[in-house]
Design an enzyme around this catalytic site. Structure first.
Site, PDB file in Angstrom:
ATOM      1  N   ASP A 321       0.847  -1.194   0.000  1.00 35.53           N
ATOM      2  CA  ASP A 321       0.000   0.000   0.000  1.00 35.53           C
ATOM      3  C   ASP A 321       0.888   1.251   0.000  1.00 35.53           C
ATOM      4  OD1 ASP A 321      -2.099   1.782   0.042  1.00 35.53           O
ATOM      5  OD2 ASP A 321      -2.684   1.361   2.108  1.00 35.53           O
ATOM      6  N   HIS A 325       3.363  10.805  -0.123  1.00 32.72           N
ATOM      7  CA  HIS A 325       2.845  12.168  -0.009  1.00 32.72           C
ATOM      8  C   HIS A 325       4.018  13.137   0.027  1.00 32.72           C
ATOM      9  CE1 HIS A 325      -1.319  11.068   0.625  1.00 32.72           C
ATOM     10  NE2 HIS A 325      -0.961  10.188   1.543  1.00 32.72           N
TER      11      HIS A 325
HETATM   12 ZN   LIG Z   1      -6.959   1.399   0.647  1.00 31.67          ZN
END
Ligand SMILES: [Zn+2]
Lengths: 447, 312
Positions: A321, A325
């Site tokens: 995942d 950012h």
């Molecule tokens: Zn997710």
């Protein structure tokens, strides 16, 4: 004829010999010292140590005291293209993957615009063909604009090479909508990957609901938010016989629900991230925004359940995942920060350090879970076998390094393991037959 | 010597007692005609308030001015925030004025911690989201100390919306650190799961309120009704209001202000001698003086601490 699902990295077909490496591939049962010859981008020979025939002009690599593993496969990364290239783009994201030992990744559709149409998928695949360091697959959205109200043109998207479909970042709130997607999937195939969360339970939560959120006065996301949706959707998947994959599982109740669904015959699978395997909500006490992700870091009980689920196969694979950012987006008070941590460059080393070295999980099992994502999304598993495309990574298990000490290949530095001292380092990654990454200090030499 | 005051967790019992003693010595000064000490002369204190709070801001302002600091109030709402300036940019800009301390109030938990990473100034958390409000807790401890003496073994009930209260969090930590037993009581929907970990006992009814030495009523906001945390204000008042019928004659009543008379607390209780609500406000100034002194004066001079404050 549908397009191949992975694109990127026009392979020059490298020739090299890796001598005397400890070859470990749980998928083929290899576990011993061998010479491995790569020729024209394929694994040409697996020979006894010191006996390999060396192709002309091939490079040689010493594998002594090193492990040669199948390249890892990540079914869940965010490459942030299009629209958020200041966080990451295809080139940096796949470079980050290669540095972590990955030979292929699957990108999520929560971009700007959302990946929900065949022309955009086609454009992204072109971009990947140009810029990607490792092959990339794309999962377009299940619903247009991730709005949860209209199906995307799933059949056309599949023809264009979609690996599967996901509204990742959001759940498909309407059970009726998800059921329709599952029924339509019978026409076009492709796994449905689900981000599971009930917004009415998550509310405005920014971390796990529990003792730490009570202490910090932060709104909590209860474990139930994930578990009730997994229970619901597993039931739908069983009824519709729809190949369904649950993303980034975090809660002990979810592991129970997933195990029960599998026992009942539902065609479901699950993934866990290194951060949910290694960290708990205690890490949020520092209010470090790198520890803010969705689903949130949970308790030790949850962490142990996720580890147990990974061990017994209830959870089939590790997915990062990887959610980059920009620094200034994370450099704000905890409640304001976006959710997500990077993970591609640290996944193997973090899991090796936290779970393999202490004897909690065997190395072979971890390697299997780092490659299993391919099978779960219907793609060939990277394997070390004669005649197979060369998808390999060479690691030194003894080296230690501090995360972030020499920067990152990713465009972003919001890594939840930053500052940690980790064991094991990826030295070389070969993806689809080409050298995708080589550690700076690591040299190849003429054979 | 501490560098910031971000959480009650930054303070051990000794540190709290030192602040209480210092505050008591400042209280003597307040009784004198010229209410000014030269301690922080020439030093700058910035009040950086992202949320309106006239009470807390003026309390800090009076405290800093009494110690002869130069105080500037900075309320970014509307101006720089509207222009998109981040908290970090604002803090770094303000740090260029070389403040000795920045007092920060912010609607989001964790803001004060972040501010302390971006500035060389001492940072005082004047309330961050639902997280903490440590000077409120210190003035509450100070007020109780004056009224009851040591808090060891005392039973303190905090009643109302615990979920959304930074005062409750800081108070639980401070009261338990000083040896009291803390009970939190309110509708289950307004008690955050896991709050026991802070050292508080949870109750959902006021049935045993009589066991308390101190009853601390929290402000109930009407939004809690519209957010469906409670069915109605009427039912809340019926079950949780602190009133004469429920209170024993010797129980001390506290409230962080401003009071909703007739909601969380009955008017007759506010006006009764059992209530120490005005004493809490008075304590605010001397306790904040003591905190500023601890953070700025002590740390800087390194000189032996004066046994009594020197008058200007
Ligand atoms: Zn997710």
């Amino acid at each position: 004829m549908a397009a191949p699902m992975l694109t990127g990295m026009p392979a020059p077909g490298v020739d090299l010999v890796i001598r005397e490496a400890h070859v470990l591939d749980p998928n083929t049962g290899l576990d011993g010292v061998h010479d491995v010859v790569v020729r024209g981008g394929e694994i040409a020979e697996i020979a006894a140590p010191g006996t390999a025939t060396v192709p002309d002009g091939a490079e040689a690599v010493s594998g002594e005291r090193r492990h040669l593993l199948p390249g890892f496969f990540d079914p869940h990364v965010h490459l942030r293209t299009p629209g958020h290239e200041h966080k990451e783009h295809i080139e940096t994201g796949t470079r980050s993957a290669a540095a972590g030992g990955y030979c292929a990744v699957v990108a999520m559709p929560n971009t700007d615009p959302v990946l929900d149409s065949a022309p955009l998928l086609s454009a992204l695949r072109d971009a990947a063909r140009r810029d990607a360091r490792v092959p990339v697959g794309f999962m377009p959205a299940i619903t247009r604009g991730l709005q949860g109200t209209e199906l995307t043109e799933m059949a056309e998207l599949r023809d264009e090479g979609a690996v599967g479909f996901t509204d990742d970042g959001k759940p498909v709130v309407s059970a009726g909508m998800l059921r329709r997607a599952m029924r339509y999937q019978k026409l076009c195939g492709g796994v449905l990957a689900l981000h599971e969360e009930d917004p009415s339970l998550s509310g405005r939560g920014v971390m796990h609901e529990g003792e730490v959120s009570a202490r910090l006065g932060l709104s909590g996301i209860p474990s139930l938010s994930e578990a009730v949706m997994v229970a619901r959707d597993a039931m739908l998947a069983r009824e519709e016989e729809a190949r369904t994959h649950f993303q980034h599982l975090s809660a002990w109740q979810t592991v129970e629900a997933l195990a029960a669904a599998k026992a009942a015959g539902a065609p479901v699978s699950g993934e866990a991230s290194p951060h949910h395997l290694l960290l708990t909500d205690e890490a949020v006490l520092s209010l470090d925004t790198r520890m803010k992700m969705n689903p949130p870091l949970r308790t030790e009980r949850d962490r142990q359940a996720i580890i147990a689920g990974l061990r017994d196969g209830t959870i089939e694979c590790i997915a990062t995942d990887h959610a980059p950012h920009a620094a200034d987006e994370k450099d704000v008070p905890f409640e304001e920060a976006p959710m997500g941590t990077t993970g591609l460059e640290t996944a193997f080393a973090a899991v090796y350090t936290g779970l393999v070295r202490p004897g909690i999980l065997p190395l072979a099992l971890v390697v299997e879970r780092l490659t299993a994502g391919a099978r779960l999304v219907g793609l060939p598993t990277p394997r070390i076998a004669r005649g197979a495309p060369a998808n390999l990574c060479l690691v030194d298990l003894e080296t230690t390094w501090q995360v972030g000490e020499s920067g990152y290949e990713s465009r972003s530095d919001n890594c939840c393991f930053a500052g940690r001292r980790l064991h094991s380092r990826v030295l070389l990654t070969i993806a689809a037959g080409a050298v995708a990454y080589r550690e700076r200090s690591f040299a190849l030499s003429a054979a | 010597m501490m560098r910031h005051l971000l959480s009650i967790d930054d303070l051990d019992r000794d540190a709290i007692e030192r602040i209480l003693a210092r505050a008591a010595s400042f209280a003597e000064v307040s009784g004198r005609e010229i209410k000014k000490l030269p301690t922080l002369r020439g030093r700058r204190v910035l009040n950086l308030f992202y949320e309106n709070s006239t009470r807390t801001r003026s309390s800090f302002e009076i405290a800093a001015k009494t110690l002869s600091a130069d105080v500037t109030n900075f309320s970014p709402s509307g101006s720089s925030v509207a222009k998109g300036e981040s908290l970090k940019d604002t803090v770094q800009t303000l740090s260029a004025y070389d403040p000795a301390a920045i007092v920060v109030r912010h609607p989001h938990a964790g803001a004060a911690v972040m501010v302390s990473r971006w500035t060389p100034a001492a940072v005082i958390n004047a309330g961050d989201g639902k997280h903490e409000h440590p000077t409120q807790a210190l003035l509450d401890v100070y007020t109780l100390h004056r009224r009851l003496g040591a808090l060891d073994g005392k039973r303190i009930w905090i009643v109302g919306d615990i979920e959304h209260s930074r005062v409750a969090r800081s108070d639980i930590l401070a009261f338990t650190r000083m040896g009291a037993h803390v009970t939190v009581c309110g509708p289950p929907t307004l008690i955050p799961p896991g709050i026991e970990a802070l050292g508080a006992t949870v109750r959902y009814t006021l049935d045993d309120l009589r066991e308390a030495d101190v009853v601390y009523a929290l402000r109930m906001q009407k939004e809690r009704m519209t957010d469906a945390y409670i069915p109605s204000l009427r039912e809340y008042v019926a079950r949780y209001q602190i009133n004469g019928r429920r209170l024993g004659p010797r129980q001390v009543v506290m409230h962080p202000g401003p009071v909703n008379r007739g909601v969380e607390i009955a008017g007759e209780v506010v006006d009764s001698p059992q209530a120490v609500i005005t004493a809490q406000v008075e304590a605010g100034v001397v306790v904040r003086m003591a905190v500023l002194y601890e953070l700025l004066a002590g740390a800087r001079s390194g000189a032996p601490e004066p046994s009594a404050p020197v008058l200007a």
